[in-house]
Write an enzyme that holds these catalytic residues in place. Structure first.
Site, PDB file in Angstrom:
ATOM      1  N   GLN A   1       3.953  -3.922  -2.090  1.00 55.24           N
ATOM      2  CA  GLN A   1       5.097  -4.447  -1.347  1.00 55.24           C
ATOM      3  C   GLN A   1       6.426  -4.090  -1.998  1.00 55.24           C
ATOM      4  O   GLN A   1       7.393  -3.751  -1.321  1.00 55.24           O
ATOM      5  CB  GLN A   1       4.983  -5.972  -1.206  1.00 55.24           C
ATOM      6  CG  GLN A   1       3.968  -6.414  -0.170  1.00 55.24           C
ATOM      7  CD  GLN A   1       3.910  -7.922  -0.040  1.00 55.24           C
ATOM      8  OE1 GLN A   1       4.365  -8.653  -0.920  1.00 55.24           O
ATOM      9  NE2 GLN A   1       3.348  -8.399   1.051  1.00 55.24           N
TER      10      GLN A   1
ATOM     11  N   TYR B   1       1.035  -2.060  12.094  1.00 52.56           N
ATOM     12  CA  TYR B   1       1.930  -1.316  12.968  1.00 52.56           C
ATOM     13  C   TYR B   1       1.547  -1.542  14.431  1.00 52.56           C
ATOM     14  O   TYR B   1       0.419  -1.897  14.751  1.00 52.56           O
ATOM     15  CB  TYR B   1       1.875   0.189  12.662  1.00 52.56           C
ATOM     16  CG  TYR B   1       2.425   0.564  11.302  1.00 52.56           C
ATOM     17  CD1 TYR B   1       3.800   0.675  11.091  1.00 52.56           C
ATOM     18  CD2 TYR B   1       1.573   0.796  10.224  1.00 52.56           C
ATOM     19  CE1 TYR B   1       4.300   1.021   9.846  1.00 52.56           C
ATOM     20  CE2 TYR B   1       2.068   1.139   8.974  1.00 52.56           C
ATOM     21  CZ  TYR B   1       3.436   1.250   8.793  1.00 52.56           C
ATOM     22  OH  TYR B   1       3.934   1.581   7.560  1.00 52.56           O
TER      23      TYR B   1
ATOM     24  N   ARG C   1       0.365  -0.705   3.062  1.00 57.26           N
ATOM     25  CA  ARG C   1       0.909  -2.061   3.160  1.00 57.26           C
ATOM     26  C   ARG C   1      -0.091  -3.060   2.584  1.00 57.26           C
ATOM     27  O   ARG C   1      -0.813  -3.737   3.311  1.00 57.26           O
ATOM     28  CB  ARG C   1       1.255  -2.384   4.607  1.00 57.26           C
ATOM     29  CG  ARG C   1       2.501  -1.663   5.070  1.00 57.26           C
ATOM     30  CD  ARG C   1       3.022  -2.202   6.389  1.00 57.26           C
ATOM     31  NE  ARG C   1       4.374  -1.737   6.643  1.00 57.26           N
ATOM     32  CZ  ARG C   1       5.089  -2.066   7.709  1.00 57.26           C
ATOM     33  NH1 ARG C   1       4.575  -2.858   8.630  1.00 57.26           N
ATOM     34  NH2 ARG C   1       6.315  -1.617   7.865  1.00 57.26           N
TER      35      ARG C   1
ATOM     36  N   SER D   1      10.034  -0.885   4.559  1.00 55.77           N
ATOM     37  CA  SER D   1      10.418  -2.274   4.771  1.00 55.77           C
ATOM     38  C   SER D   1      11.817  -2.561   4.242  1.00 55.77           C
ATOM     39  O   SER D   1      12.632  -3.211   4.910  1.00 55.77           O
ATOM     40  CB  SER D   1       9.403  -3.214   4.099  1.00 55.77           C
ATOM     41  OG  SER D   1       8.156  -3.138   4.741  1.00 55.77           O
TER      42      SER D   1
ATOM     43  N   ASP E   1       7.576  -0.509  -1.063  1.00 48.06           N
ATOM     44  CA  ASP E   1       7.630  -0.163   0.362  1.00 48.06           C
ATOM     45  C   ASP E   1       9.055   0.171   0.799  1.00 48.06           C
ATOM     46  O   ASP E   1       9.847  -0.714   1.128  1.00 48.06           O
ATOM     47  CB  ASP E   1       7.072  -1.327   1.179  1.00 48.06           C
ATOM     48  CG  ASP E   1       6.884  -0.985   2.647  1.00 48.06           C
ATOM     49  OD1 ASP E   1       7.270   0.131   3.049  1.00 48.06           O
ATOM     50  OD2 ASP E   1       6.341  -1.821   3.386  1.00 48.06           O
TER      51      ASP E   1
END
Length: 533
Positions: free
Chosen positions: A127, A230, A122, A133, A130
């Site tokens: 991004q 997390y 992350r 996400s 990902d």
């Protein structure tokens, strides 16, 4: 460079790893793309759309995979299905390695380079790659839609001529990507929203979306987030306090959506049977963690059940229930990653194995499982072998040099050599287990020599001086009166003259000589010999 996309074989999986949009961009990078016939039908993508983008439609999965250097997939394929790919071919997708060690080992044995996109770090650069996400965002949205479909009433407050309809109360447990999207969606639909999370940063995020934050905000709560963003596994004590708080809150809710998932671990239990039974009939619970066992005690993965009038939705692939949108986002994630693996000028694969994205996601390579989360035990075996060898060699060295130390009591030079050798051996032994490096037993590192320099050498010199004094005292009895002269000169300066003529006076010096001998013997310090000299 051939890239293959095949139809997903997992039941209920309607997503596809590439769309016509991403296929066109892959071809622009210099790749040829083969798509299995019907691969996109579950996402409402027809074969002719792939053809229009420049892809070749293969009649079967085997035909699409034959000679492929890159395979894009949604779920983990079986090792047997990859028989026709090129040696070392990249298999990129959501491979779900935790709890599936045998399947991961089979992929390694098949000779493919498996890349698990769930491990994408992350960081800002990653991004756009990902998948967690992008897919969790859709799961949060769809979770609210599923709840609204099962709920027997309207969600927003309505003021009509017939009267006012109160808004539904929605409670979201877990304010990560899925939870925040669930909060936003439920709010847009008109529900009164509250949420909870163990991460302190979530409070501001929840409130920014118009939700009310519910949590036990103690010291453990303030440290409940990992560096990667997390949630940490909370202690049993904290979970008990949080359960007590949420139990009373859940009893007043119409809709509850749970999203708590910890990578590589079973989903934490958040809602007990008693909590479910405290809710009003007609209430709905959506368990987005059903794929990992569920946050709700009564969840049945893959099914919708009803207990005491409360419906519990346990779909294991919620994002897959809106496959068209999910495939669009997922395919873009894979495209962004694959782009980093291709040399745009040469139009071929040019993988930098030291790239942080590659190192973080590669599961298998060259027939081995290489990811540290799964290959760690094999790496730890080497230092253990070195640690065993070092003490044996050191023990022999100490025993061999212990004998000269005894003989050195009579000779000063041998005693110094033995004393100098001992600290070096001990330092090497102490250094070996700490560093666990090869070759420590053959050469003493510079750091190991430091402890033997000032303190131990000074102590050795003092010990040698004492030993020399004792040896001289034992071998030369003539020096004993010399040692007595000073105490007798201090006391009987006046008595020496009168007692010289008396015979009994000789007995007193004899008696005083042993007394004088005891004093220097008791004070065998370096100061006494220096005074004698």
């Amino acid at each position: 460079m051939k890239i293959a996309i095949v139809r997903e074989r997992v039941e209920g999986e309607n997503r596809v790893a590439a769309t016509p949009e991403t296929v066109g961009k892959l071809i622009a990078l210099g790749a040829s793309v083969a798509v299995e016939k019907g691969a996109g039908l579950g996402s409402r993508i027809l074969d002719k759309e792939y053809t229009a983008a420049g892809a070749t439609i293969a009649a079967s999965a085997d035909a699409a995979l034959k000679g492929a250097e890159v395979v894009l997939t949604v779920r983990r394929p079986t090792a047997a299905s990859l028989g026709g790919v090129a040696k070392g071919a990249l298999v990129i997708g959501a491979l779900d390695p935790y709890g599936n060690d045998k399947d991961v080992a089979a992929l390694a044995k098949a000779g493919v380079t498996a890349v698990s996109m769930e491990f994408m770090p992350r960081i800002t650069r990653a991004q756009v790659m990902d998948i967690l996400s992008s897919q969790a965002n859709l799961a949060g949205y769809q979770g609210v839609i599923e709840a609204a479909a099962e709920f027997d009433r309207a969600l927003p407050m309505m003021m009509t001529a017939a009267g006012t309809v109160r808004p539904a109360k929605a409670f979201v447990m877990g304010a990560g990507v899925a939870g925040l999207q669930a909060i936003a969606t439920a709010k847009r639909l008109g529900a009164v929203v509250s949420a909870t999370d163990v991460r302190p940063a979530a409070k501001e995020q929840v409130e920014s979306l118009g939700g009310k934050f519910i949590a036990v905000e103690d010291d453990e709560f303030k440290q409940a987030e990992t560096a990667g963003g997390y949630a940490k596994q909370m202690s049993a004590e904290y979970q008990a306090k949080q359960a007590e708080l949420t139990a009373t809150h859940i009893a007043k809710q119409d809709i509850v959506i749970t999203t708590a998932l910890i990578p590589g671990r079973p989903a934490p239990r958040l809602i007990t049977k008693a909590m479910v039974e405290s809710m009003a009939p007609g209430s709905v619970i959506v368990d987005l963690a059903a794929e990992r066992g569920g946050n709700v005690e009564l969840t049945v993965p893959g099914k919708v059940i009803e207990h005491n009038g409360v419906k519990i939705i346990g779909y294991t692939n919620v994002q897959g229930r809106i496959p068209t949108t999910a495939s669009q986002l997922y395919a873009r994630n894979l495209l962004a990653f694959v782009t980093t693996l291709i040399d745009a000028k040469e139009k071929k694969l040019a993988i930098n194995w030291d790239d942080e994205l590659v190192k973080a996601t590669v599961l298998t390579r060259d027939g081995q499982v290489v990811h540290p989360n799964f290959a760690a035990p094999a790496v730890e075996a080497k230092p253990v072998a070195v640690a065993k060898a070092a003490p044996k060699a050191a023990a022999k060295t100490v025993e061999a040099k212990a004998t000269p130390a005894k003989t050195g009591a009579t000779k000063a030079a041998p005693a110094k050599k033995a004393a100098a050798a001992k600290p070096a051996v001990i330092a090497a032994m102490a250094d070996t287990p700490n560093k666990a490096a090869e070759g420590v037993e053959q050469s003493v590192p510079a750091a190991a020599e430091a402890p033997a320099t000032p303190a131990k050498r000074a102590a050795t010199r003092k010990a040698t001086a004492v030993m020399d004094t004792a040896a001289k005292a034992a071998s030369s009895p003539v020096k004993k009166p010399a040692a007595v002269k000073k105490p007798s000169a201090a006391k009987p300066a006046a008595t020496a003259k009168p007692e010289a003529s008396k015979a009994p006076a000789e007995a007193k010096p004899v008696a005083s000589k042993p007394a004088a001998e005891k004093k220097p013997a008791a004070a065998k310090k370096p100061a006494a010999p220096k005074g004698a000299k």
